[in-house]
Design a protein around this motif. Structure first.
Motif, PDB file in Angstrom:
ATOM      1  N   GLN A   1       0.821  -1.212   0.000  1.00 39.09           N
ATOM      2  CA  GLN A   1       0.000   0.000   0.000  1.00 39.09           C
ATOM      3  C   GLN A   1       0.854   1.260   0.000  1.00 39.09           C
ATOM      4  O   GLN A   1       0.587   2.213  -0.734  1.00 39.09           O
ATOM      5  CB  GLN A   1      -0.952   0.015   1.210  1.00 39.09           C
ATOM      6  CG  GLN A   1      -2.131  -0.891   1.079  1.00 39.09           C
ATOM      7  CD  GLN A   1      -3.023  -0.495  -0.084  1.00 39.09           C
ATOM      8  OE1 GLN A   1      -3.325   0.670  -0.317  1.00 39.09           O
ATOM      9  NE2 GLN A   1      -3.440  -1.494  -0.849  1.00 39.09           N
TER      10      GLN A   1
ATOM     11  N   GLU B   1      -4.821   6.295   5.803  1.00 42.12           N
ATOM     12  CA  GLU B   1      -5.700   5.620   4.841  1.00 42.12           C
ATOM     13  C   GLU B   1      -5.020   4.399   4.225  1.00 42.12           C
ATOM     14  O   GLU B   1      -5.646   3.352   4.057  1.00 42.12           O
ATOM     15  CB  GLU B   1      -6.135   6.596   3.749  1.00 42.12           C
ATOM     16  CG  GLU B   1      -7.097   7.646   4.245  1.00 42.12           C
ATOM     17  CD  GLU B   1      -7.357   8.773   3.245  1.00 42.12           C
ATOM     18  OE1 GLU B   1      -6.634   8.857   2.219  1.00 42.12           O
ATOM     19  OE2 GLU B   1      -8.271   9.567   3.499  1.00 42.12           O
ATOM     20  N   LYS B   2      -3.756   4.514   3.884  1.00 40.84           N
ATOM     21  CA  LYS B   2      -3.032   3.394   3.265  1.00 40.84           C
ATOM     22  C   LYS B   2      -2.869   2.219   4.231  1.00 40.84           C
ATOM     23  O   LYS B   2      -3.063   1.065   3.851  1.00 40.84           O
ATOM     24  CB  LYS B   2      -1.659   3.842   2.744  1.00 40.84           C
ATOM     25  CG  LYS B   2      -1.745   4.750   1.536  1.00 40.84           C
ATOM     26  CD  LYS B   2      -2.319   4.008   0.340  1.00 40.84           C
ATOM     27  CE  LYS B   2      -2.320   4.859  -0.901  1.00 40.84           C
ATOM     28  NZ  LYS B   2      -2.860   4.147  -2.063  1.00 40.84           N
TER      29      LYS B   2
ATOM     30  N   GLU C   1      -4.749   1.569   6.868  1.00 41.20           N
ATOM     31  CA  GLU C   1      -6.076   1.010   7.119  1.00 41.20           C
ATOM     32  C   GLU C   1      -6.597   0.231   5.918  1.00 41.20           C
ATOM     33  O   GLU C   1      -7.286  -0.779   6.080  1.00 41.20           O
ATOM     34  CB  GLU C   1      -7.049   2.108   7.529  1.00 41.20           C
ATOM     35  CG  GLU C   1      -6.748   2.631   8.925  1.00 41.20           C
ATOM     36  CD  GLU C   1      -7.644   3.781   9.362  1.00 41.20           C
ATOM     37  OE1 GLU C   1      -8.453   4.288   8.536  1.00 41.20           O
ATOM     38  OE2 GLU C   1      -7.533   4.179  10.541  1.00 41.20           O
ATOM     39  N   LYS C   2      -6.251   0.653   4.714  1.00 42.16           N
ATOM     40  CA  LYS C   2      -6.648  -0.083   3.513  1.00 42.16           C
ATOM     41  C   LYS C   2      -6.008  -1.470   3.503  1.00 42.16           C
ATOM     42  O   LYS C   2      -6.588  -2.425   2.973  1.00 42.16           O
ATOM     43  CB  LYS C   2      -6.263   0.701   2.259  1.00 42.16           C
ATOM     44  CG  LYS C   2      -6.817   0.108   0.983  1.00 42.16           C
ATOM     45  CD  LYS C   2      -6.571   1.009  -0.209  1.00 42.16           C
ATOM     46  CE  LYS C   2      -7.179   0.390  -1.462  1.00 42.16           C
ATOM     47  NZ  LYS C   2      -6.951   1.227  -2.641  1.00 42.16           N
ATOM     48  N   ALA C   3      -4.834  -1.600   4.096  1.00 40.17           N
ATOM     49  CA  ALA C   3      -4.156  -2.896   4.193  1.00 40.17           C
ATOM     50  C   ALA C   3      -4.762  -3.747   5.313  1.00 40.17           C
ATOM     51  O   ALA C   3      -4.423  -4.921   5.447  1.00 40.17           O
ATOM     52  CB  ALA C   3      -2.668  -2.696   4.424  1.00 40.17           C
ATOM     53  N   GLY C   4      -5.648  -3.149   6.125  1.00 36.89           N
ATOM     54  CA  GLY C   4      -6.326  -3.898   7.185  1.00 36.89           C
ATOM     55  C   GLY C   4      -5.720  -3.737   8.567  1.00 36.89           C
ATOM     56  O   GLY C   4      -6.008  -4.530   9.465  1.00 36.89           O
TER      57      GLY C   4
END
Length: 162
Positions: free
Chosen positions: A45, A81-82, A84-87
């Motif tokens: 990410q 954001e990056k 959190e986008k990865a989980g």
């Protein structure tokens, strides 16, 4: 004619300030990682951003050191954001930035700035940029900072660490 000259001068100054405003490096300590695959998800990410020059990963501390290209205009929100986008979540975000970046709208200084004006290191103290436990502690210690309790996602409370 004089008005046009003033407008043009103002625009040139505004754009030249923006080009100097930048984050040089971000040190992200992520939470929730259990294996190297987790690390790879975050790494992927972060590397997907065109502004990123290099990402170094320390699996022992779950820290990602992101070196950024010259002239970027990123904000801490992008890193959150990056990740959190990865989980996963950010447990700590320390930025090395040009001093004028921190003096821009959106950054709220919670302690006194160092005297040098080149690069500074700051830690972002807002919810989502520190652990939940740390945020609760900070909420008590920063109760006199009116904007801290508002949790505005475009405000970044910055603590100088150098």
């Amino acid at each position: 004619m004089k008005k046009v000259h003033i407008i043009i001068t103002s625009m040139v100054l505004m754009f030249s300030m923006q080009s100097n405003a930048q984050i040089v490096k971000a040190e992200i300590r992520a939470t929730g990682l259990t294996c190297s695959m987790c690390s790879n998800a975050i790494n992927k990410q972060l590397k997907s951003m065109s502004e990123v020059a290099y990402v170094a990963t320390d699996l022992n501390t779950n820290t990602f050191t992101v070196t950024l290209k010259e002239g970027n205009s990123l904000t801490p929100k992008v890193f959150k954001e990056k990740v959190e986008k990865a989980g996963f979540f950010i447990g700590s975000l320390v930025l090395t930035a040009k001093a004028e970046t921190i003096r821009q709208v959106g950054y709220i200084e919670v302690n006194k700035a160092p005297t040098n004006n080149a690069e500074v290191q700051i830690q972002i103290l807002d919810k989502g940029y520190v652990t939940e436990k740390e945020f609760k502690k900070l909420s008590k210690s920063l109760k006199n900072v009116a904007t801290y309790a508002l949790n505005n996602e475009d405000d970044f409370h910055a603590k100088y660490i150098n």
